[in-house]
Design a protein around this motif. Sequence first.
Motif, short mmCIF file in Angstrom:
data_model
loop_
_atom_site.label_atom_id
_atom_site.label_comp_id
_atom_site.label_asym_id
_atom_site.label_seq_id
_atom_site.Cartn_x
_atom_site.Cartn_y
_atom_site.Cartn_z
N LYS A 1 -2.71 -3.68 -7.22
CA LYS A 1 -2.04 -4.96 -7.36
C LYS A 1 -2.92 -5.95 -8.11
O LYS A 1 -4.14 -5.79 -8.20
CB LYS A 1 -1.64 -5.52 -6.00
CG LYS A 1 -2.80 -5.88 -5.07
CD LYS A 1 -2.26 -6.47 -3.77
CE LYS A 1 -3.39 -6.86 -2.82
NZ LYS A 1 -2.86 -7.47 -1.58
N THR B 1 -3.39 -10.29 -8.48
CA THR B 1 -3.02 -11.57 -7.86
C THR B 1 -3.79 -12.72 -8.50
O THR B 1 -4.91 -12.54 -9.00
CB THR B 1 -3.29 -11.58 -6.35
OG1 THR B 1 -4.70 -11.35 -6.12
CG2 THR B 1 -2.49 -10.51 -5.63
N VAL C 1 -1.13 -15.12 -5.25
CA VAL C 1 0.22 -14.88 -5.76
C VAL C 1 0.23 -13.53 -6.48
O VAL C 1 -0.52 -13.33 -7.44
CB VAL C 1 0.67 -16.00 -6.71
CG1 VAL C 1 2.05 -15.70 -7.28
CG2 VAL C 1 0.68 -17.34 -5.99
N SER C 2 1.09 -12.63 -6.03
CA SER C 2 1.10 -11.26 -6.53
C SER C 2 2.03 -11.10 -7.73
O SER C 2 3.15 -11.61 -7.73
CB SER C 2 1.53 -10.31 -5.41
OG SER C 2 1.82 -9.03 -5.92
N GLU D 1 3.46 -8.32 -8.54
CA GLU D 1 4.58 -7.47 -8.12
C GLU D 1 5.58 -8.23 -7.26
O GLU D 1 6.79 -8.04 -7.39
CB GLU D 1 4.04 -6.26 -7.34
CG GLU D 1 3.21 -5.31 -8.18
CD GLU D 1 4.02 -4.65 -9.28
OE1 GLU D 1 5.16 -4.24 -9.01
OE2 GLU D 1 3.52 -4.55 -10.41
N ASP D 2 5.10 -9.11 -6.39
CA ASP D 2 5.98 -9.76 -5.41
C ASP D 2 6.61 -11.05 -5.91
O ASP D 2 7.68 -11.44 -5.45
CB ASP D 2 5.20 -10.05 -4.12
CG ASP D 2 4.73 -8.78 -3.43
OD1 ASP D 2 5.33 -7.72 -3.70
OD2 ASP D 2 3.76 -8.85 -2.66
N ASN D 3 5.93 -11.75 -6.83
CA ASN D 3 6.45 -13.03 -7.31
C ASN D 3 6.11 -13.18 -8.79
O ASN D 3 5.24 -13.95 -9.17
CB ASN D 3 5.85 -14.18 -6.50
CG ASN D 3 6.63 -15.47 -6.67
OD1 ASN D 3 7.30 -15.68 -7.69
ND2 ASN D 3 6.54 -16.35 -5.69
N ARG D 4 6.82 -12.43 -9.61
CA ARG D 4 6.51 -12.35 -11.03
C ARG D 4 6.64 -13.70 -11.74
O ARG D 4 5.84 -14.05 -12.61
CB ARG D 4 7.42 -11.32 -11.70
CG ARG D 4 7.17 -11.10 -13.18
CD ARG D 4 8.03 -9.97 -13.69
NE ARG D 4 7.57 -8.70 -13.18
CZ ARG D 4 6.76 -7.88 -13.86
NH1 ARG D 4 6.35 -8.21 -15.07
NH2 ARG D 4 6.37 -6.73 -13.36
N VAL D 5 7.64 -14.52 -11.36
CA VAL D 5 7.86 -15.80 -12.03
C VAL D 5 6.71 -16.76 -11.77
O VAL D 5 6.17 -17.38 -12.69
CB VAL D 5 9.21 -16.42 -11.58
CG1 VAL D 5 9.35 -17.83 -12.15
CG2 VAL D 5 10.37 -15.55 -12.03
N GLU D 6 6.32 -16.91 -10.50
CA GLU D 6 5.21 -17.80 -10.19
C GLU D 6 3.92 -17.29 -10.78
O GLU D 6 3.10 -18.07 -11.30
CB GLU D 6 5.07 -17.97 -8.68
CG GLU D 6 3.99 -18.99 -8.30
CD GLU D 6 3.87 -19.23 -6.81
OE1 GLU D 6 2.97 -19.99 -6.41
OE2 GLU D 6 4.67 -18.65 -6.04
N PHE D 7 3.70 -15.98 -10.73
CA PHE D 7 2.51 -15.38 -11.32
C PHE D 7 2.44 -15.70 -12.82
O PHE D 7 1.39 -16.11 -13.33
CB PHE D 7 2.52 -13.87 -11.10
CG PHE D 7 1.30 -13.16 -11.62
CD1 PHE D 7 0.22 -12.93 -10.81
CD2 PHE D 7 1.26 -12.71 -12.94
CE1 PHE D 7 -0.91 -12.27 -11.30
CE2 PHE D 7 0.14 -12.05 -13.44
CZ PHE D 7 -0.94 -11.83 -12.62
N SER E 1 3.64 -18.14 -14.42
CA SER E 1 3.39 -19.56 -14.67
C SER E 1 1.90 -19.89 -14.61
O SER E 1 1.47 -20.94 -15.08
CB SER E 1 4.15 -20.42 -13.66
OG SER E 1 3.57 -20.34 -12.37
#
Length: 236
Positions: free
Chosen positions: A57, A59, A63-64, A66-72, A74
């Motif tokens: 993974k 991060t 913020v991951s 894989e789990d939160n592509r949009v926030e990552f 940004s």
Amino acid sequence: MFAVEDVSKSFGAKEVLHNISFCIQKGEIAALLGPNGAGKTTLMRSMIGFYALDAGKVTIDGVSLEDNRVEFASKIAYVPEAGGLYPELTVAEYIRFMAKVKHLPQDEYSQRFDNVVNALGLNKVLTQKCETLSKGFSRRVAIAGAVIGKPQFLILDEPWEGLDLPQKISLRGFLKEYSRECSILISTHVMEDIEQIIQRVLLINNGKLVCDSSVSELKDRFHNASLEDVFCSIIK
């Protein structure tokens, strides 16, 4: 903090990255080094989500990818070796477009635009279309587009390509100052361009991380040798 944990990536039967892990702290500039075919480009593209991970993974401040592509997305910016500009836009239009993509508030944009343009020496080309730029200006415009949105992690692939000596010196100064705002990873073959500004060396070979060390530790270990000599000693 930017963290890569146990990342592996294969294409068919060929494993290109094997179990790579490292962290880069805020304010740190690290160099990603390795011979041709070592896996540097695959690693960078995996770190931004261009390639799906087979394992592990990535991060940023927890913020991951894989789990939160949009926030990552940004929080990260990547400047590939080829640049990735939109040829039909002027330089000013391109930088403005990149600010909008990253949702930079309007009240921050004007001052940040002026600071970035001045720092990268782009004033005289603001009205030129990107397709008319020299290679050196194209590199600097691409970097301006990346940093205008205030990323927390910046990845640069061969950022000094096409720059003359004064431009290289200027960019080194800019990146050193800009690292106060974020973490930076630089991939390059020209080690004299980075030796003055990096704190960490990440060296990969055959898809494996074979060195993760501070510059000072490497200097002590290799009797104050240049990064080029250190590289050759480890890879031989």
